[in-house]
Design a protein around this motif. Structure first.
Motif, short mmCIF file in Angstrom:
data_model
loop_
_atom_site.label_atom_id
_atom_site.label_comp_id
_atom_site.label_asym_id
_atom_site.label_seq_id
_atom_site.Cartn_x
_atom_site.Cartn_y
_atom_site.Cartn_z
N LEU A 112 -6.62 2.12 2.65
CA LEU A 112 -6.72 0.67 2.49
C LEU A 112 -6.41 0.27 1.06
N TRP A 113 -6.89 1.06 0.09
CA TRP A 113 -6.66 0.74 -1.32
C TRP A 113 -5.18 0.86 -1.68
N GLU A 114 -4.50 1.85 -1.12
CA GLU A 114 -3.06 1.99 -1.37
C GLU A 114 -2.30 0.80 -0.79
N LYS A 115 -2.70 0.34 0.38
CA LYS A 115 -2.05 -0.82 0.99
C LYS A 115 -2.26 -2.07 0.14
N ILE A 116 -3.48 -2.25 -0.35
CA ILE A 116 -3.77 -3.41 -1.20
C ILE A 116 -2.98 -3.31 -2.50
N ALA A 117 -2.97 -2.12 -3.10
CA ALA A 117 -2.22 -1.92 -4.35
C ALA A 117 -0.74 -2.19 -4.14
N ASP A 118 -0.18 -1.73 -3.02
CA ASP A 118 1.24 -1.97 -2.74
C ASP A 118 1.53 -3.46 -2.55
N GLN A 119 0.61 -4.18 -1.91
CA GLN A 119 0.78 -5.63 -1.77
C GLN A 119 0.85 -6.30 -3.13
N LEU A 120 -0.07 -5.96 -3.99
CA LEU A 120 -0.12 -6.56 -5.33
C LEU A 120 1.06 -6.11 -6.18
N ARG A 121 1.39 -4.84 -6.10
CA ARG A 121 2.49 -4.27 -6.88
C ARG A 121 3.82 -4.95 -6.54
N PRO B 241 3.86 3.98 -10.18
CA PRO B 241 5.07 4.19 -9.39
C PRO B 241 6.27 3.54 -10.07
N ARG B 242 7.40 4.16 -9.88
CA ARG B 242 8.64 3.66 -10.47
C ARG B 242 9.72 3.67 -9.39
N TYR B 243 10.61 2.71 -9.49
CA TYR B 243 11.63 2.53 -8.47
C TYR B 243 13.00 2.48 -9.14
N VAL B 244 14.02 2.89 -8.40
CA VAL B 244 15.38 2.88 -8.92
C VAL B 244 16.26 2.11 -7.94
N ILE B 245 17.06 1.18 -8.50
CA ILE B 245 18.07 0.47 -7.72
C ILE B 245 19.42 0.80 -8.31
N GLY B 246 20.32 1.27 -7.47
CA GLY B 246 21.70 1.54 -7.86
C GLY B 246 22.56 0.35 -7.49
N PHE B 247 23.30 -0.13 -8.45
CA PHE B 247 24.06 -1.37 -8.31
C PHE B 247 25.54 -1.05 -8.08
N GLY B 248 26.07 -1.46 -6.94
CA GLY B 248 27.49 -1.33 -6.67
C GLY B 248 27.91 0.08 -6.29
N GLU C 54 14.24 -6.90 -0.49
CA GLU C 54 14.15 -5.70 0.33
C GLU C 54 13.27 -4.65 -0.34
N LEU C 55 13.42 -4.48 -1.66
CA LEU C 55 12.56 -3.53 -2.37
C LEU C 55 11.10 -3.96 -2.29
N MET C 56 10.83 -5.25 -2.43
CA MET C 56 9.45 -5.73 -2.31
C MET C 56 8.90 -5.43 -0.92
N ARG C 57 9.71 -5.61 0.12
CA ARG C 57 9.29 -5.31 1.48
C ARG C 57 9.00 -3.81 1.62
N MET C 58 9.89 -2.98 1.04
CA MET C 58 9.70 -1.54 1.11
C MET C 58 8.41 -1.11 0.40
N ILE C 59 8.11 -1.74 -0.72
CA ILE C 59 6.88 -1.42 -1.46
C ILE C 59 5.67 -1.81 -0.65
N ARG C 60 5.69 -3.01 -0.07
CA ARG C 60 4.55 -3.47 0.74
C ARG C 60 4.29 -2.54 1.92
N LYS C 61 5.34 -2.02 2.53
CA LYS C 61 5.20 -1.14 3.70
C LYS C 61 4.98 0.33 3.30
N GLY C 62 5.03 0.63 2.00
CA GLY C 62 4.83 2.00 1.55
C GLY C 62 6.05 2.88 1.73
#
Length: 180
Positions: free
Chosen positions: A8-17, A86-93, A138-146
């Motif tokens: 539950l805490w991970e889900k809450i943290a992901d929502q806020l993150r 947590p850290r995320y990477v987006i590749g552009f193009g 899309e990244l925000m959605r992915m973070i929220r869903k873990g």
């Protein structure tokens, strides 16, 4: 607890993150020209809770906007490893996926995800600001869903990533006046 189960805490943290993401943009190619319009008033990415950050220690997202040479890849890896989890990477193009127009150059890196985990690629050469905003959402959605777990993958498969890095670079350590 199973691997796919989140507490539950991970889900809450992901929502806020997912609501407040700070981006460090590593502008190595022509795709960087699409960032200013995305940040300014017409598209205003800050309304989605995303903003630029000047240092890797405070950034959540490493945004790579072009092709990478071996020399630049060394610094990208160094920067990625300095970011907090947590850290995320987006590749552009297409450049971050296949080297773009320099795909057959001896000095251009193809497949960024062989060296650091990429959570999301943005298609196109140069993607428009609308595509950037869609990718951020899309990244925000992915973070929220873990589902944005590249940073966990990097820890689990560190030896595989390190072998790819060493095969291409010889060594990952950055040699310049700031890092010695």
């Amino acid at each position: 607890m199973a691997i796919n189960e989140r507490s539950l805490w991970e889900k809450i943290a992901d929502q806020l993150r997912s609501r407040s993401l700070w981006m460090l943009h590593y502008c190595t190619g022509c795709g960087a020209i699409e960032l200013p319009p995305t940040m300014t008033s017409r598209f205003d990415m800050e309304r989605f809770g995303m903003g630029p950050m000047a240092t890797p220690r405070q950034a959540d997202i490493l945004f790579i906007t072009g092709y990478l040479s071996a020399k630049t890849l060394r610094r990208v890896i160094y920067t990625y490893e300095k970011m907090a989890e947590p850290r995320y990477v987006i590749g552009f193009g297409s450049c971050t996926l296949n080297g773009g127009i320099y795909y057959d150059s001896y000095a251009t890196i193809n497949r960024l995800d062989y060296y650091i985990p990429v959570d999301l690629y943005i298609a196109g050469c140069m993607p428009r600001p609308e595509a950037l905003l869609e990718a951020f959402n899309e990244l925000m959605r992915m973070i929220r869903k873990g589902e944005a777990n590249g940073w966990k993958k990097y820890k689990e498969d560190y030896e595989w990533y390190k072998q790819n890095q060493l095969r291409s670079l010889g060594e990952v350590f950055v040699h310049d006046e700031f890092h010695e």
